[in-house]
Write an enzyme that holds these catalytic residues in place. Structure first.
Site, PDB file in Angstrom:
ATOM      1  N   LYS A   1       0.841  -1.210   0.000  1.00  0.00           N
ATOM      2  CA  LYS A   1       0.000   0.000   0.000  1.00  0.00           C
ATOM      3  C   LYS A   1       0.871   1.253   0.000  1.00  0.00           C
ATOM      4  O   LYS A   1       0.601   2.212  -0.731  1.00  0.00           O
ATOM      5  CB  LYS A   1      -0.940  -0.029   1.213  1.00  0.00           C
ATOM      6  CG  LYS A   1      -2.024  -1.099   1.082  1.00  0.00           C
ATOM      7  CD  LYS A   1      -2.819  -1.324   2.360  1.00  0.00           C
ATOM      8  CE  LYS A   1      -3.735  -2.534   2.188  1.00  0.00           C
ATOM      9  NZ  LYS A   1      -4.462  -2.902   3.410  1.00  0.00           N
TER      10      LYS A   1
ATOM     11  N   GLN B   1      -4.383  -1.659   9.656  1.00  0.00           N
ATOM     12  CA  GLN B   1      -4.268  -2.987   9.036  1.00  0.00           C
ATOM     13  C   GLN B   1      -4.821  -4.063   9.982  1.00  0.00           C
ATOM     14  O   GLN B   1      -4.458  -4.106  11.159  1.00  0.00           O
ATOM     15  CB  GLN B   1      -2.796  -3.261   8.694  1.00  0.00           C
ATOM     16  CG  GLN B   1      -2.545  -4.558   7.953  1.00  0.00           C
ATOM     17  CD  GLN B   1      -3.137  -4.559   6.539  1.00  0.00           C
ATOM     18  OE1 GLN B   1      -3.091  -3.567   5.810  1.00  0.00           O
ATOM     19  NE2 GLN B   1      -3.736  -5.676   6.155  1.00  0.00           N
TER      20      GLN B   1
ATOM     21  N   ASP C   1     -10.922   2.818   4.275  1.00  0.00           N
ATOM     22  CA  ASP C   1     -11.261   1.395   4.140  1.00  0.00           C
ATOM     23  C   ASP C   1     -12.779   1.196   4.090  1.00  0.00           C
ATOM     24  O   ASP C   1     -13.253   0.112   3.735  1.00  0.00           O
ATOM     25  CB  ASP C   1     -10.692   0.595   5.330  1.00  0.00           C
ATOM     26  CG  ASP C   1      -9.392  -0.125   4.972  1.00  0.00           C
ATOM     27  OD1 ASP C   1      -9.145  -0.336   3.769  1.00  0.00           O
ATOM     28  OD2 ASP C   1      -8.645  -0.481   5.894  1.00  0.00           O
TER      29      ASP C   1
END
Ligand code: NAP
Length: 294
Positions: free
Chosen positions: A52, A96, A119
């Site tokens: 990412k 994460q 997200d």
């Protein structure tokens, strides 16, 4: 049979985003800034976060990687999230997953400012998605929609069977495929480990989306001729012939299933690269919203 090439499409998307960033730079505007928080040393999580950050560099975004030890307490992580929420330089951030067991994941996701939740896991954003409102769509389902759209796969009136009901893939995917519009307007069946007659249900599907994490779950005899198959699964399988000692496999027996279907995503090179591209797209959107709010 046509392969839905996530590697190519994600590269196209990254090039489009990079062109937007170049425009921002030439107008002397602030470029998008994504932060990623990782707690602990899980190998797969470190690899994902690394990809990412590299993707941010590739399109010209700023990025910040926040590494915290596996002993981090919930209070310490909440404090870090507060800092990121309040940091005006950061447009969006992700935490994460999975998190270590001493941390309540839901509590953490709830603490993220919905306007920075690229997200799309915050209940506010998830609710907006379910209500057809503009919001951050979770990156993996968003990537699947984008693949269907760019390959002009018809979804209207089709029977879509989603296998797996996780909050990050299966459940949002089932909502999105049933929404008004395109891709969407499907009749959706959401299946899970308690579904009875799952083989029979899958065999009636026009579109099958597998998100379980069970290698070779979907076999050719379960699939209708000309179905569309989207394989979300990513499992590391030991393989001594590879330098890393493992290879990545999906949920689908690609070799045999691909002979029957109209479209299929490979693993690797299908949904995986799309997920990162759509995270970048959400970050671009977060920057735009931040700019309009300022
Ligand atoms: P998860 O949270 O572990 O959920 C798995 C789901 O599969 C659960 O709903 C489970 O049912 C269901 N399931 C398990 N065995 C089943 C069976 N035999 N029949 C029917 N349903 C079954 O997984 P996830 O986070 O959604 O991830 C799924 C896979 O996608 C993993 O391999 C993951 O690595 C991969 N993934 C890939 C990407 C990408 O970018 N490509 C992104 C995210 C995840 P229950 O709810 O009843 O337990």
């Amino acid at each position: 049979m046509k392969v839905l090439d996530g590697k190519k499409i994600s590269n196209d998307i990254k090039n489009e985003i990079a062109a937007e960033v170049d425009k921002m730079k030439s107008n002397e505007e602030k470029v998008p800034h994504l932060a990623a928080v990782i707690v602990g040393n899980d190998g797969a999580s470190l690899t994902y976060v690394g990809s990412k950050v590299r993707a941010c560099e590739r399109v010209g975004f700023e990025s910040t990687l926040v590494k915290m030890p596996s002993t981090t307490s919930e209070v310490e992580l909440l404090q870090k999230i507060k800092e990121l929420n309040e940091n005006d330089a950061i447009d969006g951030f992700i935490v994460q997953l999975p998190l270590p067991p001493q941390i309540d994941t839901q509590k953490i996701l709830m603490a993220i400012d919905p306007d920075k939740d690229v997200d799309g896991f915050h209940p506010t954003n998830f609710g907006k998605m379910a209500l057809d409102m503009s919001t951050f769509i979770p990156a993996t389902p968003f990537g699947i929609l984008e693949l269907l759209e760019r390959y002009e796969v018809d979804t209207k009136g089709k029977h879509t069977v989603v296998v797996g009901r996780s909050h990050i893939v299966g459940r949002p995917m089932s909502i999105l495929m049933g929404r008004r519009g395109w891709p969407g307007n499907s009749t959706v069946t959401l299946t899970h480990s308690h579904t009875k007659n799952i083989t029979q249900i899958i065999s009636q599907a026009d579109i099958i989306i597998t998100a379980l994490g069970t290698p070779n779950f979907l076999k050719a005899e379960m699939v209708k001729d000309d179905a569309v198959v989207i394989d979300v699964g990513i499992t590391r399988v030991a393989d001594e012939t590879r330098e890393k000692g493992y290879r990545i496999v999906g949920d689908v027996d690609f070799e045999n299933v691909s002979k029957k279907v109209s479209y299929i995503t490979p693993v690797p090179g299908g949904v995986g690269p799309m997920t990162i591209a759509m995270l970048l797209k959400n970050t671009l959107l977060a920057r735009e919203r931040h700019r309009l709010k300022a």
